[in-house]
Design a protein around this motif. Sequence first.
Motif, mmCIF file in Angstrom:
data_model
loop_
_atom_site.group_PDB
_atom_site.id
_atom_site.type_symbol
_atom_site.label_atom_id
_atom_site.label_comp_id
_atom_site.label_asym_id
_atom_site.label_seq_id
_atom_site.Cartn_x
_atom_site.Cartn_y
_atom_site.Cartn_z
ATOM 1 N N UNK A 52 -20.312 7.333 5.858
ATOM 2 C CA UNK A 52 -19.828 5.846 6.272
ATOM 3 C C UNK A 52 -18.518 5.533 5.404
ATOM 4 N N UNK A 53 -17.730 4.849 5.572
ATOM 5 C CA UNK A 53 -16.786 4.331 5.084
ATOM 6 C C UNK A 53 -15.548 5.501 4.836
ATOM 7 N N UNK A 54 -15.600 6.453 5.708
ATOM 8 C CA UNK A 54 -14.585 7.374 5.806
ATOM 9 C C UNK A 54 -14.187 7.870 7.044
ATOM 10 N N UNK A 55 -13.021 8.490 7.152
ATOM 11 C CA UNK A 55 -12.481 9.007 8.722
ATOM 12 C C UNK A 55 -11.601 10.126 8.188
ATOM 13 N N UNK A 56 -11.489 11.246 9.473
ATOM 14 C CA UNK A 56 -10.632 12.109 9.233
ATOM 15 C C UNK A 56 -9.178 11.954 9.960
ATOM 16 N N UNK A 57 -8.130 12.229 9.354
ATOM 17 C CA UNK A 57 -6.613 11.928 9.780
ATOM 18 C C UNK A 57 -5.906 13.637 10.059
ATOM 19 N N UNK A 58 -5.714 13.682 11.402
ATOM 20 C CA UNK A 58 -5.071 14.877 11.629
ATOM 21 C C UNK A 58 -3.720 14.957 12.159
ATOM 22 N N UNK A 59 -3.011 15.790 11.584
ATOM 23 C CA UNK A 59 -1.374 15.752 11.939
ATOM 24 C C UNK A 59 -0.847 16.949 12.554
ATOM 25 N N UNK A 60 -0.146 16.584 13.732
ATOM 26 C CA UNK A 60 0.436 18.022 14.415
ATOM 27 C C UNK A 60 1.959 17.852 14.206
ATOM 28 N N UNK A 61 3.088 18.628 14.195
ATOM 29 C CA UNK A 61 4.398 18.454 14.256
ATOM 30 C C UNK A 61 4.775 17.490 15.690
ATOM 31 N N UNK A 62 5.458 16.491 15.564
ATOM 32 C CA UNK A 62 5.583 15.758 16.930
ATOM 33 C C UNK A 62 6.104 16.600 17.890
ATOM 34 N N UNK A 63 5.815 16.399 19.106
ATOM 35 C CA UNK A 63 6.170 17.138 20.183
ATOM 36 C C UNK A 63 5.566 18.323 20.370
ATOM 37 N N UNK A 64 4.826 18.922 19.442
ATOM 38 C CA UNK A 64 4.419 20.530 19.409
ATOM 39 C C UNK A 64 3.484 20.613 20.602
ATOM 40 N N UNK A 65 3.450 21.809 21.346
ATOM 41 C CA UNK A 65 2.329 22.438 22.378
ATOM 42 C C UNK A 65 1.099 22.245 21.613
ATOM 43 N N UNK A 66 0.264 21.533 21.869
ATOM 44 C CA UNK A 66 -1.112 21.503 21.236
ATOM 45 C C UNK A 66 -1.923 22.575 21.463
#
Length: 408
Positions: free
Chosen positions: A180-194
């Motif tokens: 509780x009170x937490x979350x995960x942030x995930x970043x990829x290079x903008x425009x990258x093929x997922x």
Amino acid sequence: MEDIISQGDDRKPVSWRRRLAIGGVLAAVAAALIVEHLPEGSGPGGGHPLAAPSASARPHAHGERSFPIRLRVEGPASDPSRIIGGTAVWGPSAKVPRTGPRPDWFWPGEGRTQPILGLPDNPAGYEFTRVTGGWAVQPIGPAGCGDCAGQVEPVYYLANQARRAIMVGDATKVAPAAGRGRLWLVSYPPGADLATATGIAREFSTSGEAVGPPVRLPTGFEISQATRSGLLLAPATEMGNSAAAELWNPATGQILNNFQGIVAASANSVAYVPRCVVTCAVHVRDLATGHGLVIDVASGSAVTGAVFSPDGRYLALQVTFADGGDGGALAMRLEVASMATGQLAEVPRTFVSSDALAGFGWPGNGDDLVAKLDFPTRVQMATWVPGAPTLAIAVVKTGERPDALVVG
């Protein structure tokens, strides 16, 4: 998991995992009907109910318990444009968030609103992701290709009943944490093929403080749900053409388990429907102990959606089946299973056409299940507490932006 309930006209497309899960179970329903050669009128709404499963328990591996459930099949309401009969009125304190360029709180029972502070105006609207204790809220950025990473955007946290959203950080995607009170942030290079990109994930407190070091995810995967036993990962694009997900240990990089046909996940448990033909039972697995239970539904029906309650005591199920009285159209009903006993209870008055259900979930801290039902002539909000003899109903007017309501 990302909120796939009502996001408004500006919402992003429904995730591939949601589409595959629904498509798979509906195909199972059709296959079951073909295998069993059901005659016209033999389904709900016809002259005979669907056959119930055997009352005898069957053994399962890994400590699973089997709870055969008899679904009481009845005809739909006589008025297909609304829920009628045996309903109550929404309480004056019950509210849900509403997305859009300026998100706000909405009271269905009264029709009044209150702005959510801390969120700057965004013409494209906001995406709400259900996390423990509230929602992660992220502005919707410019449209891009479906399998490309979007821009890094601010992530806010809105606690249940809170007046103001709090800035957490910047990320491409967000996922629920186990605590509780937490979350995960995930970043990829903008425009990258997922499909070929590698995401960098980090857990944050809802006040914006980093909890642990950054984690490099396996290439082509994203976080669906963080659990106390590891991260539940799924392919970030449709290219894999699989509804499978992996339980992954970020410390060791090892895959701990594999699941297919997941319909719901929480910090402690996973609910999934394995490949099936006639009877599509729901398996619920405790990720820490490996123990679980199996909930059997009637032959020829399938679970096309599910959501755990915030406290993990209940699992709400969308049960879909063929309505033999309407030319083979699909009908559905909401059921709630107790995780303590495995017993299944029908949510009153929710036997409707399958396309009438626009979303359902547990938007508060308690065990109040909320559903949004979109009929041809009106939109209704329904709320129900397990064990209650009836449910409460409120009509949402067009001017109250029913498409923007977030119910899970």
